[in-house]
Enzyme design. Sequence first.
Site, mmCIF file in Angstrom:
data_model
loop_
_atom_site.group_PDB
_atom_site.id
_atom_site.type_symbol
_atom_site.label_atom_id
_atom_site.label_comp_id
_atom_site.label_asym_id
_atom_site.label_seq_id
_atom_site.Cartn_x
_atom_site.Cartn_y
_atom_site.Cartn_z
ATOM 1 N N THR A 16 0.915 -0.812 -0.067
ATOM 2 C CA THR A 16 -0.121 0.038 -0.001
ATOM 3 C C THR A 16 0.912 1.042 0.209
ATOM 4 O O THR A 16 0.570 2.309 -0.572
ATOM 5 C CB THR A 16 -0.773 -0.117 1.266
ATOM 6 O OG1 THR A 16 -1.806 -1.021 1.021
ATOM 7 C CG2 THR A 16 -1.752 1.180 1.393
ATOM 8 N N ASP A 93 -0.050 -6.560 4.728
ATOM 9 C CA ASP A 93 -0.773 -7.863 4.955
ATOM 10 C C ASP A 93 -0.003 -9.014 5.518
ATOM 11 O O ASP A 93 -0.179 -9.802 6.389
ATOM 12 C CB ASP A 93 -1.419 -8.429 3.745
ATOM 13 C CG ASP A 93 -2.577 -7.400 3.421
ATOM 14 O OD1 ASP A 93 -2.928 -6.379 4.357
ATOM 15 O OD2 ASP A 93 -3.364 -7.581 2.391
HETATM 16 N N1 GLU Z 1 -2.970 -3.869 3.449
HETATM 17 C C1 GLU Z 1 -1.978 -3.916 2.768
HETATM 18 C C2 GLU Z 1 -1.016 -3.067 2.844
HETATM 19 O O1 GLU Z 1 -0.779 -2.496 3.715
HETATM 20 C C3 GLU Z 1 -2.470 -4.402 1.350
HETATM 21 C C4 GLU Z 1 -1.585 -4.896 0.530
HETATM 22 C C5 GLU Z 1 -0.225 -5.475 0.763
HETATM 23 O O2 GLU Z 1 -0.164 -6.152 1.744
HETATM 24 O O3 GLU Z 1 0.670 -5.359 -0.287
HETATM 25 O O4 GLU Z 1 -0.030 -2.774 1.959
#
Ligand code: GLU
Length: 336
Positions: A16, A93
């Site tokens: 993210t 994640d």
């Molecule tokens: N919530 C996750 C993040 O903070 C979604 C995507 C991922 O883990 O790459 O990045």
Amino acid sequence: MSQSLPVVAVASLGGTISMTPSDAAGGVVPTLDAEQLARSVPGLSEVATIRTASLRQLPSASLRYDDLMETLAWAEAQVCDGAAGVVLTQGTDTLEETAFLLDLFWKLPAPLIVTGAMRAPQAAGADGPANLLAAVRTATHSDSAGRGVLVVMNDTVHYARWVSKGDSLAVQAFVSHDGGVAARVVEGRPTFFHAPPARPAPLARPVRAWPKVALVTAVLGDEGELAELAVKAGYEAVVIAAQGAGHVSFGFAGRIGELTAQVPVVIASRASAGATASQTYGYVGAEIDLVRRGAHMSGWLSALKSRLLVSALLASGVGAGEVGEALANWSKLTRQ
Ligand code: GLU
């Protein structure tokens, strides 16, 4: 730029923190590289001389063991080449897993720090720049040395071994329940609450292909069929996220007795905090019975981290018979 600034190597892996909106995908996807991330942080160049590398651009669920072992080799090379510390940016994640996997192999005193963001860069109150700044500040601080891999999120420093993602979307997503947080970043510097914890010797690098290790959650009415199927399908070990302090049903206990003759079986807790028991409950399916049947209790180590430890041990050529002792070492909560 002052020559006296420490060097910090920053690598991006995706997540993210690096995501921008895509019309085609209908949501955010990883696009920004390490250089762009570093440039977006106000004041970063006054804290350290930043060396960047864009190693992957993935959602963190799609990071593989090989990606992480290559990242580990890159991080070691950066320290050997004069970096005071290394910061990795990735998705949150799987961050509690990747940080622990790296911790199992990290042998240098220099800090290796993993960070990310809960809000994408264009969102109001995006937390990525603040997290990256706090991570770099932590990487440059002398108190951060000798603590293995650290996770810096939301101005809080966690040990890779004890951190978990406790909330799917909140900015304060990461928690360290019983192990406790390592430090808070206040006024630009980390304040560590304790001396560095005792760390088991790092594992040797993998000498074979990574094994498949199953993680099975024991649920109401569960007789352990999935664990049995996993072994029949070729999984080389099974970790059970068991009920309470490490308990399963009568039927599940019988199956565990049969499985331990074939593969290592580890009993962790499916609860979000606390240890497995070792000498409290005497009924069939409780810890005393399961250990008699040949299973290993995971102690303070979570089910997710136990699965990675067993995977890494087997990949590093450790025999199935030594899994119990290694698990006991990595699951101790005691400080030095
Ligand atoms: N919530 C996750 C993040 O903070 C979604 C995507 C991922 O883990 O790459 O990045």
